[in-house]
Design an enzyme around this catalytic site. Structure first.
Site, PDB file in Angstrom:
ATOM      1  N   ASP A  29      68.833  24.978  30.947  1.00  0.00           N
ATOM      2  CA  ASP A  29      68.145  23.893  31.644  1.00  0.00           C
ATOM      3  C   ASP A  29      67.334  23.089  30.632  1.00  0.00           C
ATOM      4  O   ASP A  29      66.466  23.649  29.967  1.00  0.00           O
ATOM      5  CB  ASP A  29      67.229  24.516  32.711  1.00  0.00           C
ATOM      6  CG  ASP A  29      66.296  23.501  33.336  1.00  0.00           C
ATOM      7  OD1 ASP A  29      66.629  22.302  33.326  1.00  0.00           O
ATOM      8  OD2 ASP A  29      65.235  23.924  33.845  1.00  0.00           O
ATOM      9  N   ASN A  31      65.715  20.048  31.528  1.00  0.00           N
ATOM     10  CA  ASN A  31      64.668  19.187  32.099  1.00  0.00           C
ATOM     11  C   ASN A  31      63.618  19.962  32.889  1.00  0.00           C
ATOM     12  O   ASN A  31      62.797  19.377  33.596  1.00  0.00           O
ATOM     13  CB  ASN A  31      65.262  18.058  32.958  1.00  0.00           C
ATOM     14  CG  ASN A  31      66.009  18.610  34.160  1.00  0.00           C
ATOM     15  OD1 ASN A  31      66.044  19.823  34.359  1.00  0.00           O
ATOM     16  ND2 ASN A  31      66.592  17.737  34.957  1.00  0.00           N
ATOM     17  N   ASP A  33      63.740  21.817  35.529  1.00  0.00           N
ATOM     18  CA  ASP A  33      63.756  21.932  36.997  1.00  0.00           C
ATOM     19  C   ASP A  33      64.285  23.291  37.472  1.00  0.00           C
ATOM     20  O   ASP A  33      64.461  23.513  38.666  1.00  0.00           O
ATOM     21  CB  ASP A  33      64.566  20.784  37.640  1.00  0.00           C
ATOM     22  CG  ASP A  33      66.057  20.896  37.370  1.00  0.00           C
ATOM     23  OD1 ASP A  33      66.478  21.788  36.604  1.00  0.00           O
ATOM     24  OD2 ASP A  33      66.825  20.083  37.931  1.00  0.00           O
ATOM     25  N   ASP A 106      87.169  22.885  37.344  1.00  0.00           N
ATOM     26  CA  ASP A 106      87.556  23.527  38.593  1.00  0.00           C
ATOM     27  C   ASP A 106      88.059  22.462  39.549  1.00  0.00           C
ATOM     28  O   ASP A 106      87.468  21.387  39.631  1.00  0.00           O
ATOM     29  CB  ASP A 106      86.301  24.169  39.208  1.00  0.00           C
ATOM     30  CG  ASP A 106      86.511  25.606  39.563  1.00  0.00           C
ATOM     31  OD1 ASP A 106      87.357  25.855  40.425  1.00  0.00           O
ATOM     32  OD2 ASP A 106      85.826  26.464  38.987  1.00  0.00           O
ATOM     33  N   ASP A 207      91.240  26.142  42.488  1.00  0.00           N
ATOM     34  CA  ASP A 207      90.602  27.085  43.402  1.00  0.00           C
ATOM     35  C   ASP A 207      91.542  27.378  44.572  1.00  0.00           C
ATOM     36  O   ASP A 207      92.102  26.459  45.172  1.00  0.00           O
ATOM     37  CB  ASP A 207      89.316  26.399  43.917  1.00  0.00           C
ATOM     38  CG  ASP A 207      88.350  27.338  44.570  1.00  0.00           C
ATOM     39  OD1 ASP A 207      87.927  28.300  43.913  1.00  0.00           O
ATOM     40  OD2 ASP A 207      88.007  27.103  45.753  1.00  0.00           O
ATOM     41  N   GLU A 266      94.202  29.930  40.709  1.00  0.00           N
ATOM     42  CA  GLU A 266      93.518  31.110  41.247  1.00  0.00           C
ATOM     43  C   GLU A 266      94.301  31.513  42.480  1.00  0.00           C
ATOM     44  O   GLU A 266      94.359  30.754  43.451  1.00  0.00           O
ATOM     45  CB  GLU A 266      92.080  30.776  41.643  1.00  0.00           C
ATOM     46  CG  GLU A 266      91.368  31.974  42.227  1.00  0.00           C
ATOM     47  CD  GLU A 266      90.168  31.624  43.099  1.00  0.00           C
ATOM     48  OE1 GLU A 266      89.262  32.447  43.176  1.00  0.00           O
ATOM     49  OE2 GLU A 266      90.147  30.541  43.724  1.00  0.00           O
ATOM     50  N   HIS A 328      82.392  34.214  38.021  1.00  0.00           N
ATOM     51  CA  HIS A 328      81.138  33.995  38.750  1.00  0.00           C
ATOM     52  C   HIS A 328      81.145  34.628  40.143  1.00  0.00           C
ATOM     53  O   HIS A 328      80.172  34.501  40.875  1.00  0.00           O
ATOM     54  CB  HIS A 328      80.907  32.482  38.867  1.00  0.00           C
ATOM     55  CG  HIS A 328      81.988  31.843  39.678  1.00  0.00           C
ATOM     56  ND1 HIS A 328      83.272  31.698  39.187  1.00  0.00           N
ATOM     57  CD2 HIS A 328      82.013  31.361  40.939  1.00  0.00           C
ATOM     58  CE1 HIS A 328      84.032  31.148  40.116  1.00  0.00           C
ATOM     59  NE2 HIS A 328      83.287  30.931  41.191  1.00  0.00           N
ATOM     60  N   ASP A 329      82.250  35.271  40.521  1.00  0.00           N
ATOM     61  CA  ASP A 329      82.348  35.893  41.848  1.00  0.00           C
ATOM     62  C   ASP A 329      82.296  37.416  41.784  1.00  0.00           C
ATOM     63  O   ASP A 329      82.521  38.082  42.793  1.00  0.00           O
ATOM     64  CB  ASP A 329      83.682  35.520  42.511  1.00  0.00           C
ATOM     65  CG  ASP A 329      83.766  34.044  42.888  1.00  0.00           C
ATOM     66  OD1 ASP A 329      82.707  33.437  43.107  1.00  0.00           O
ATOM     67  OD2 ASP A 329      84.892  33.525  42.943  1.00  0.00           O
TER      68      ASP A 329
END
Ligand code: BGC
Length: 557
Positions: A29, A31, A33, A106, A207, A266, A328-329
């Site tokens: 990150d 900035n 946030d 993706d 996907d 996928e 990421h799953d």
């Protein structure tokens, strides 16, 4: 020539590449946030280049309300302001290409967000011109149109009062499935794909690539014996349906081939034989299968070995597959396939050795190169994953004990993979100067990039050596795969053979020592040690002791 169509089954950049998955929200990150951004990826391009990876897979950065972290797209043509602007995207692409690296995006086109203007229009009335862009049906006797379960375990249908119909959603109710039998949907999406290819994107990871076409009549799914849940998985009715293969052929000829781009699917619910209908070189519906069997082995090495053997035999000379432990799953591989408590670094190196020497294009998720582990948060509120939360609510409603559900779901939660990248030992692991969207794993003071860069024996430096070795010895990419040990041994040895080049890879996939006798066929050869995770620098002897998780790579002559 690399990439020539005629030699499709020959050398290709994407067969030789090592893919690194960036989960932008958790990478870096800039900035403050608390959310990672594109500028953060640009800042770390030299890190990625130095690691030696050839391509990055960027999970969705399109405009999205983030109900499913970007897999719910509300505008395919815009960058989510959380991540930056289109100019940042272009700069990232330029930065990658400048370093000789590629970008894979993706492609999430099975569904859109329910806040996508197409869906808002579609939902507005029965006779709206976009009504047929999504899958709408009347209920049956006050119930959903059929008994399908979404992937998050609820009904796959959501009722919409305004028009008294239900819409189909194979994931969360915030993600409405597009109707791919509508020609306008197809044209609109093909056009959008051209837009990104026009910018210079090199590849797509599609996907749910075999889900786009649903069965036309949408019948009830057959109930498995003993399953008492109200909704059931009916994959035979939504995966690999008629029209699916033809649609992919059209996407290839109408769009991808015009830009020389490649696509990796996928795909679930395939056997090696049915997978060939998509991935075979002579079909080229998908350039490569994005494989899940190893992720699905859930820590069982016997299954891993069997899967490698079976898929390699089926695909040999006919198609190409990826190889991966995680994305990421899924949970962090070292916590599932290794031992994150007693031998974190040793077992992470063992997984890495396999990943970079077994057949297939390796993919790994940010942080895997550090041996990042699963995380345990104190309560459900600290988690963010919509899948975990939806499943939790469903199981509580069925009367299960909330404490036990949390323990069970936490181990497999997708948040394990999504905790912020650990850059250094400073506040919030150097990921942000603000409050991270998902809490940082508390082990960051010992597991972080800065620390591991300095330690010559770290997991990170071992990844660098392995990636360099893979690049140097082409047999590790294209060589024949020959298992040398039975699937049920705790030691795993195999050969990669390309012409006269022979490499032997030996892995102890267990926390126990293993007394290894080399197979007869390897006797009378010299085996020179190229890389080892633990052992002293010696060539192969006829008998030797492998320490827990120890790995060795030899070149034979
Ligand atoms: C993605 C998930 C997402 C789902 C729906 C999956 O394949 O990897 O993160 O929830 O598709 O888009």
């Amino acid at each position: 020539m690399l990439g020539s169509k005629k030699k499709y089954n020959g050398r290709q950049w994407w067969k030789e590449a090592v893919f690194y998955q960036v989960y932008p929200r958790s990478f870096r990150d800039t900035n403050g946030d608390g959310n990672g951004d594109l500028a953060g990826i640009i800042e770390k391009l030299d890190y990625l280049h130095d690691l030696g990876v050839d391509a990055i897979w960027l999970t969705p950065i399109y405009a999205s309300p983030m109900a499913d972290n970007g897999y719910d797209v509300s505008d395919y043509y815009a960058v989510n302001p959380m991540f930056g602007a289109m100019a940042d995207f272009e700069k990232l692409l330029e930065g990658l290409h400048f370093r000789g690296m590629k970008l894979m995006m993706d492609l999430v086109i099975n569904h859109t967000s329910v806040f996508h203007p197409w869906f808002l229009e579609s939902r507005s009335s029965l006779d709206n011109p976009k009504r047929d862009w999504y899958i709408w049906r009347y209920g049956r006797d006050g119930h959903e149109p059929n008994n399908w379960a979404s992937h998050f375990m609820t009904s796959a249908w959501e009722f919409d009062e305004k028009t008294n119909q239900y819409y189909l959603h194979m994931f969360s109710k915030e993600q409405a499935d597009l109707n791919w039998r509508n020609a306008e949907v197809k044209e609109e999406i093909f056009q959008m794909v051209r837009f990104w290819l026009g910018k210079g994107v090199d590849a797509f990871r599609m996907d749910m690539a075999n889900y786009l076409m649903k069965s036309e009549s949408l019948p009830d799914a057959p109930r498995r014996e003993g399953d008492t849940r109200p909704y059931v998985h009916g994959e035979g009715l939504y995966a690999n349906q008629p029209g699916m293969r033809e649609l992919l052929t059209e996407l290839r000829s109408e769009v991808l081939d015009k830009y020389g781009a490649v696509i990796f699917g996928e795909m679930y619910f395939l056997t090696p034989e049915t997978a060939l209908e998509y991935a075979a070189y002579d079909q080229r519906r998908m350039d490569m299968l994005y494989q899940y069997e190893i992720v699905g082995a859930r820590g069982d090495w016997e299954k891993v070995k069997k899967s490698v053997r079976v898929w390699y035999e089926a695909f040999k000379g006919k198609a190409w597959s990826s190889i991966t432990f995680s994305n990421h799953d899924s949970p962090r591989p070292v916590s599932i396939f290794g031992d994150d408590k007693n031998a974190r670094a040793e077992s992470a190196k063992c997984l890495a050795t396999f990943l970079l020497t077994a057949p297939g294009t390796p993919f790994f998720l940010e942080g895997e190169e550090l041996g990042m582990t699963n995380v345990t948060y104190p309560d459900l509120a600290s988690y963010s994953d919509i899948e975990m939360k939806t499943k939790y609510a469903e199981r509580v409603s069925r009367g299960e004990d909330p404490g036990s559900i949390l323990i069970d779901l936490a181990r497999w939660s997708r948040d394990n993979a999504r905790t912020p990248m650990q850059w250094n030992a400073e506040t919030e692991a150097g990921f942000t100067t603000g409050r991270p969207w998902l809490p940082v794993n508390p082990n960051y003071p010992e597991v972080n990039v800065d620390f591991e860069q300095e330690d010559t024996d770290s997991v990170l430096n071992f990844y660098k050596k392995l990636i360099a070795l893979r690049r140097k010895h082409r047999a590790l990419i294209y060589g024949e795969y020959v298992p040398l040990t039975p699937d049920d041994w705790e030691t795993y040895a195999y050969k990669r053979v390309l012409g006269a080049d022979v490499y032997i890879i030996i892995l102890n996939t267990s926390p126990r020592e293993w007394h290894m006798k080399i197979p007869d066929e390897l006797k009378n050869h010299r085996h020179k040690l190229l890389l080892s995770s633990l052992a002293p620098n010696s060539d192969m002897e006829e008998e030797f002791l492998l320490k827990p998780w120890e790995t060795r790579i030899y070149k034979s002559s």
